[in-house]
Design an enzyme around this catalytic site. Structure first.
Site, PDB file in Angstrom:
ATOM      1  N   HIS A 114       0.862  -1.180   0.000  1.00 38.68           N
ATOM      2  CA  HIS A 114       0.000   0.000   0.000  1.00 38.68           C
ATOM      3  C   HIS A 114       0.905   1.239   0.000  1.00 38.68           C
ATOM      4  O   HIS A 114       1.571   1.513  -0.988  1.00 38.68           O
ATOM      5  CB  HIS A 114      -0.917  -0.049   1.231  1.00 38.68           C
ATOM      6  CG  HIS A 114      -2.099   0.848   1.133  1.00 38.68           C
ATOM      7  ND1 HIS A 114      -3.214   0.709   1.930  1.00 38.68           N
ATOM      8  CD2 HIS A 114      -2.355   1.912   0.344  1.00 38.68           C
ATOM      9  CE1 HIS A 114      -4.107   1.641   1.636  1.00 38.68           C
ATOM     10  NE2 HIS A 114      -3.600   2.394   0.682  1.00 38.68           N
ATOM     11  N   ILE A 116       4.188   3.599   0.807  1.00 41.20           N
ATOM     12  CA  ILE A 116       5.623   3.354   0.916  1.00 41.20           C
ATOM     13  C   ILE A 116       6.337   4.644   1.301  1.00 41.20           C
ATOM     14  O   ILE A 116       5.825   5.743   1.086  1.00 41.20           O
ATOM     15  CB  ILE A 116       6.228   2.806  -0.392  1.00 41.20           C
ATOM     16  CG1 ILE A 116       6.062   3.813  -1.533  1.00 41.20           C
ATOM     17  CG2 ILE A 116       5.635   1.461  -0.753  1.00 41.20           C
ATOM     18  CD1 ILE A 116       6.755   3.400  -2.827  1.00 41.20           C
TER      19      ILE A 116
END
Length: 360
Positions: A114, A116
């Site tokens: 998802h 980063i």
């Protein structure tokens, strides 16, 4: 079958909560349309076909891209394919996306990346933090980037928050960005809220100016109830001087979904812009010359979008920006804070704040 079950659950929850009422339709910006705003020298990035939910660019122009997010209630074009992390070198004339190999021992089949963020150590070692959703759970994975062979060495799974002085929080259903200040005792206090008229997703900070770039969802209903004949639109905003009394918000890019669907992030390096999506493709703009006609939006007054001519390009030199900027922090490290809201609907992400390297 899983997608059908989740859709049924979503319908049930939305019905029980009255999500289709006028109030909740407003929260999702249902039926909002955006006028097209194009970018110069654009091309879709080859090899990224199933999402580019978050992007983080190193100071040297290497861009990390997360792809393949599968989340309850959201569309996925490859539900059985593990997620991936791509790398692009924006210093190249024709940059391409290269998949990073992940070290043995990591549970790759359940990899579901998802948000980063990168962290550069004192010895220039690059670490990549990845919000991961394996088996519909949530973890944060820590990788070491091995540039010599384009790989990621998995170090450990952690749950740890990293904060700087100012934390920018994207409140997706309130259509706003909250500014929080961290104190020495690690308490947070609310500084201000910038109200927008779009569903704000990931936030990225331009290191040389402190400007905030964000990928947005003009109509959240289209995101959660995917229709290929009427896909979710994309929108990119640039927020300048957010700590001042009069922040400037510019709509840099907008598309009705014909080119790019469900934009979730926008990140910039030396005038080169990357736009990522929740489950669709990714867009790269190589041009530093942006149109002189821009759309400046007064969201606080909810006024109509007004276009005007300006004597300057929409990208201003850092020296000019510094003359108008006030009260910016002077930290030496770039870090990121994210939070995960577990539930049926979309995760709200809190992203990093990078310091201004202002020369006295």
């Amino acid at each position: 079958m899983e997608q059908i079950i989740w859709s049924a659950i979503m319908d049930h929850v939305l019905d029980n909560q009255g999500i289709r009422s006028s109030q909740h339709r407003n929260r999702l910006n249902a039926s909002r349309e955006v006028a097209p705003v194009t970018l110069p020298n654009c091309q879709l990035i080859k090899g990224i076909e199933v999402g580019s939910e978050d992007i983080d660019i190193l100071p040297n122009g290497l861009a990390f891209i997360s792809s393949g997010l599968k989340y309850p209630g959201l569309m996925s074009f490859a539900p059985d394919k593990p997620g991936e992390i791509f790398l692009m070198d924006l210093n190249e004339d024709y940059p391409r996306a290269v998949e990073l190999r992940i070290s043995r021992g990591f549970d790759l089949p359940s990899f579901n990346p998802h948000g980063i963020s990168t962290y550069i150590d004192k010895d220039d070692t690059v670490y990549l933090f990845v919000v991961n959703h394996p088996h519909q759970k949530s973890t944060v994975e820590l990788f070491k980037f091995v540039e010599d062979d384009n790989s990621l060495l998995h170090l450990k799974t952690i749950r740890h928050d990293l904060l700087t002085r100012y934390i920018y929080v994207a409140d997706i259903f309130d259509h706003s960005v909250h500014v929080m200040e961290k104190h020495t005792n690690w308490n947070l206090t609310h500084v201000k809220t910038l109200q927008l008229d779009t569903l704000v997703d990931n936030l990225s900070i331009e290191p040389h100016t402190g400007d905030i770039w964000t990928g947005c969802h003009p109509d959240g209903m289209k995101l959660f109830y995917y229709d290929p004949e009427n896909p979710p639109a994309s929108e990119v905003l640039r927020i300048q001087n957010i700590l001042s009394e009069e922040p400037v918000v510019t709509r840099v890019y907008a598309d009705n979904g014909s080119v790019l669907q469900g934009s979730s992030v926008a990140s910039i390096y030396e005038g080169k812009l990357l736009i990522g999506t929740v489950f669709h493709r990714a867009l790269y703009s190589a041009g530093t010359e942006y149109p002189n006609t821009i759309k400046k939006v007064n969201f606080q007054l909810e006024s109509e979008v007004k276009s005007y001519q300006t004597e300057h390009n929409s990208f201003y030199p850092a020296e000019e920006m510094f003359t108008n900027r006030i009260d910016w922090p002077s930290y030496s490290e770039e870090v990121k804070q994210w939070t995960m809201l577990l539930g049926i609907m979309l995760v709200t992400e809190v992203t990093k704040h990078t310091q201004l390297n202002r020369e006295e």
